[in-house]
Design a protein around this motif. Structure first.
Motif, PDB file in Angstrom:
ATOM      1  N   THR A  43       1.015  -1.101   0.012  1.00 55.04           N
ATOM      2  CA  THR A  43       0.036   0.010  -0.058  1.00 55.04           C
ATOM      3  C   THR A  43       0.830   1.160  -0.033  1.00 55.04           C
ATOM      4  OG1 THR A  43      -1.663  -1.348   1.319  1.00 55.04           O
ATOM      5  CG2 THR A  43      -1.847   1.216   1.473  1.00 55.04           C
ATOM      6  N   GLN A  85      -7.528   0.234  -0.087  1.00 56.51           N
ATOM      7  CA  GLN A  85      -7.802  -1.263   0.545  1.00 56.51           C
ATOM      8  C   GLN A  85      -8.949  -1.078   1.704  1.00 56.51           C
ATOM      9  OE1 GLN A  85      -3.969  -2.210   2.390  1.00 56.51           O
ATOM     10  NE2 GLN A  85      -4.824  -4.042   3.481  1.00 56.51           N
ATOM     11  N   ASP A 179      -6.087  -1.803  -5.025  1.00 56.95           N
ATOM     12  CA  ASP A 179      -5.575  -1.922  -3.522  1.00 56.95           C
ATOM     13  C   ASP A 179      -6.636  -3.173  -3.018  1.00 56.95           C
ATOM     14  OD1 ASP A 179      -4.225  -2.657  -1.182  1.00 56.95           O
ATOM     15  OD2 ASP A 179      -3.660  -0.540  -0.940  1.00 56.95           O
ATOM     16  N   GLU A 180      -6.138  -4.335  -3.208  1.00 55.54           N
ATOM     17  CA  GLU A 180      -6.939  -5.510  -2.601  1.00 55.54           C
ATOM     18  C   GLU A 180      -8.725  -5.308  -2.986  1.00 55.54           C
ATOM     19  OE1 GLU A 180      -5.929  -6.934   1.361  1.00 55.54           O
ATOM     20  OE2 GLU A 180      -3.925  -6.297   1.237  1.00 55.54           O
TER      21      GLU A 180
HETATM   22 MG   LIG Z   1      -2.066  -2.692   2.242  1.00 58.43          MG
END
Ligand SMILES: [Mg+2]
Ligand SMILES: Nc1ncnc2c1ncn2[C@@H]1O[C@H](COP(=O)(O)OP(=O)(O)OP(=O)(O)O)[C@@H](O)[C@H]1O
Lengths: 263, 358
Positions: A43, A85, A179-180
């Motif tokens: 991240t 995220q 991000d994810e």
């Molecule tokens: Mg992360």
């Protein structure tokens, strides 16, 4: 020259090296994934790319232009979009308004033309309609019609993740950082999300830079994979090459049951 | 199917016949108000209405900053004062025509807002509160030292003249003030429906996400301060002519807090809420000043106040009642008057749905 290139990127938080000599290239229109255990610096890497953090050293080049040292809004203008995220939607706005933020840079209505908007024929009125149409197309593409006018804060988690994707896509980016995007979803929702990511990538021709913990997904859709641990690049290559790399199993895959991860 | 959607509906002022109907009712009510007030009520209510119009403008401006952009200001009385003094000085001392003077004064206020917005880029929450508080207090101190502006003695506002019209009476002023308040509402509403307003709300909801979507935080935060201060300056400029005479002490900390109370009681982030809050609190403020004249209640409150709350007995009862009402509203409806309105609407909608089905 590579479309997107990171060189010797380093960043510290106090004494902790969150990024330590990270470098890689992403080709136009490809899917590039980063994997690594929690706290590996994934991240942080994204935050450096879109200007939220300022790296201590190294450079980030998009089409040969340096991104480090630029403000997030300037980097957005150069064609970098992202999702977060932990969802960062504008929770009190409707879905449509969230996507309209993605159109921010394409629009010109300012204080006066907005405040004195006079009917649909006015500059602001026409611009609103034009860009709401564009956002409406994205809403259809992502099959979010039923949520169009609803405040996004109250929507289910999986839908919020999809809205965030839509908001990033509304920016018509050249590079999109995810991000994810599948975090916290069940298997079916994940498959659905991955399918959507693939379709929109084809439709937009953008490069996708993905952080994802689900190895099956990563190995399935990535053109290139970068493995990180403690801020350092451990391995990089095609999914096949990375899986065969001895250090990868030790650093990352060894954490969980490898059979399950690679299944 | 969605392709056929008229996207303008999202931003249109009127989306239904019912909306037009209520608008016409409201507009005629506002137009007829001076006649009703002078014939059936007291003309004093026209003065109250003028105060309300002024506070509506200020509250809407503060709401743009606090409710919509998520910043805070405890110094709005400072912008209000700047607008009031500048308008009164430009018209009274320099003989400038009213409307240009008002615009210049509000712009001056906006400039101050912009300057105050600069530290806001680095400050948040309590720190920003204190910085803006300092600003509000400083402005009145500075004005109190300037001989040209009457220093501590204060400044008289001249007659309100627009072109050939001399707006002497409260009723004449009322039309100007009501029109201004209406224009302020409309401007704020349009602003919040379009690009700049969306950027404001985006900053409030997630400034990180907003910046990664291309919103320049520096520009939009300072812009929010400037626009908000413009509204406050405009309101102040009008207020100078409501009172006819202004003093530095008029624009004290309590005034800044009252503006905040209006938008919180009304419901943060909602324009109609800001209007409702301004109407309610202004009316209460003015009415409760005379609460001791109310036949039985007045005597009771007086003895209550004398025995429990204050030595002098009278001076603070207004604020005790006032404060209690605010506490009650926030206790039962944290979303303020706007929340009450939402719930009422929901209730009627549910009822009519049931009626249709049944
Ligand atoms: Mg992360
Ligand atoms: N703002 C910050 N201040 C201090 N330390 C930070 C900050 N952001 C991240 N870190 C630290 O940097 C390291 C890398 O964090 P990062 O969030 O990049 O990890 P990650 O790879 O995204 O992990 P995860 O898979 O849990 O999301 C961690 O040790 C984290 O604690």
């Amino acid at each position: 020259m590579a479309f997107f290139r990171v060189e010797e990127l380093s960043m510290w938080f106090g004494g902790l090296a969150a990024l330590d000599g990270v470098g890689f290239e992403i080709l136009q229109g490809s899917i590039f994934s980063v994997i690594g255990p929690n706290g590996a610096g994934k991240t942080t890497l994204f935050n450096c790319i879109n200007g939220i953090y300022k790296p201590a050293s190294g450079s980030i080049l998009l089409n040969g232009r340096e991104l480090t040292g630029q403000k997030p809004h300037a980097i957005a203008k150069l064609g970098v979009a992202r999702t977060f995220q932990n969802i960062e939607l504008f929770s009190q706005m409707t879905l449509m308004e969230n996507l309209m933020l993605g159109r921010h840079l394409f629009m010109k209505t300012g204080l006066f033309r907005g405040g004195f908007m006079w009917g649909r024929k006015s500059f602001a009125g026409r611009e609103e309609v034009l860009h709401r149409k564009k956002a409406g197309e994205l809403i259809e593409l992502l099959e979010l019609q039923e949520y169009r006018g609803r405040p996004v804060g109250a929507l289910p988690y999986g839908i919020q993740k999809r809205v965030e994707l839509g908001r990033a896509l509304a920016m018509e980016p050249k590079l999109i950082l995810l991000d994810e995007p599948c975090a916290g979803m069940n298997a079916e929702e994940r498959r659905d999300m991955i399918m959507r990511i693939k379709t929109v990538k084809e439709a937009l021709g953008a490069a996708v830079f993905l952080i994802e913990h689900d190895m099956a997904i990563v190995m399935d859709i990535s053109d290139q994979v970068l493995v990180m641990n403690f801020g350092k690049p451990v391995a990089q290559g095609t999914p096949g090459q990375v899986q065969a790399h001895p250090e990868v199993a030790a650093a990352y895959l060894g954490e969980d049951d490898p059979d399950e991860c690679l299944a | 199917m969605d392709m056929e959607r008229d996207h303008y509906e999202d931003v249109a002022f009127f989306t239904s016949r019912l909306g037009v109907f209520w608008f016409v009712i409201l507009a005629s009510g506002l137009l007829l108000f001076p006649f009703i007030a002078s014939n059936y009520l007291k003309t004093y209510y026209i003065y109250v209405a003028n105060c309300i119009a002024v506070n509506v403008i200020a509250a809407i401006g503060l709401n743009l900053l606090v409710g919509c952009t998520g910043q805070i200001s405890l110094g709005h009385a400072g912008f209000f004062a700047a607008g009031a003094y500048a308008t009164a000085a430009l018209t009274g001392k320099l003989g400038a025509p009213f409307l240009p003077a008002l615009l210049i004064a509000a712009s001056l206020s906006a400039l101050l807002g912009f300057l105050l917005g600069l530290p806001a880029l680095r400050l948040e929450g309590p720190y920003l509160s204190i910085a803006t508080l300092g600003f509000g207090l400083t402005i009145t101190q500075i004005i109190g030292k300037i001989q040209y502006l009457g220093a501590r003695q204060g400044l008289h506002a001249p007659d309100l003249v627009i072109g050939p019209f001399n707006l002497n009476s409260d009723a004449e002023k009322y039309y100007l003030f009501a029109a201004m308040a209406f224009a302020a509402c409309l401007f704020a509403r349009n602003l919040m429906k379009t690009r700049v307003g969306r950027a404001f709300i985006a900053i409030r909801d997630s400034d990180v996400a907003a910046s990664t979507m291309g919103v320049n935080l520096m520009i939009y935060k300072t812009l929010a301060f400037a626009v908000s201060a413009f509204f406050a300056g405009l309101a102040g400029g009008l207020y100078a002519f409501v009172l006819g005479y202004i003093q530095p002490d008029t624009f004290n900390l309590l005034m800044s807090i009252m503006f905040l109370a209006m938008i919180v009681v009304g419901g943060l982030g909602s324009i109609s809420g800001a209007v409702a809050g301004a109407v309610l609190l202004t009316w209460l403020d003015l009415t409760l000043r005379n609460v001791l004249d109310v036949p039985v209640l007045g005597d009771w409150l007086k003895s209550l106040s004398q025995s429990y709350f204050s030595i002098t007995g009278v001076s603070n009862i207004q604020y005790i009642v006032f404060g209690s009402i605010m506490v009650l509203i926030m206790l039962f409806e944290p979303l303020g008057l706007h929340g009450i309105w939402l719930r009422t609407r929901q209730y009627w909608k549910a009822r009519s749905d049931r009626g249709r089905r049944g």
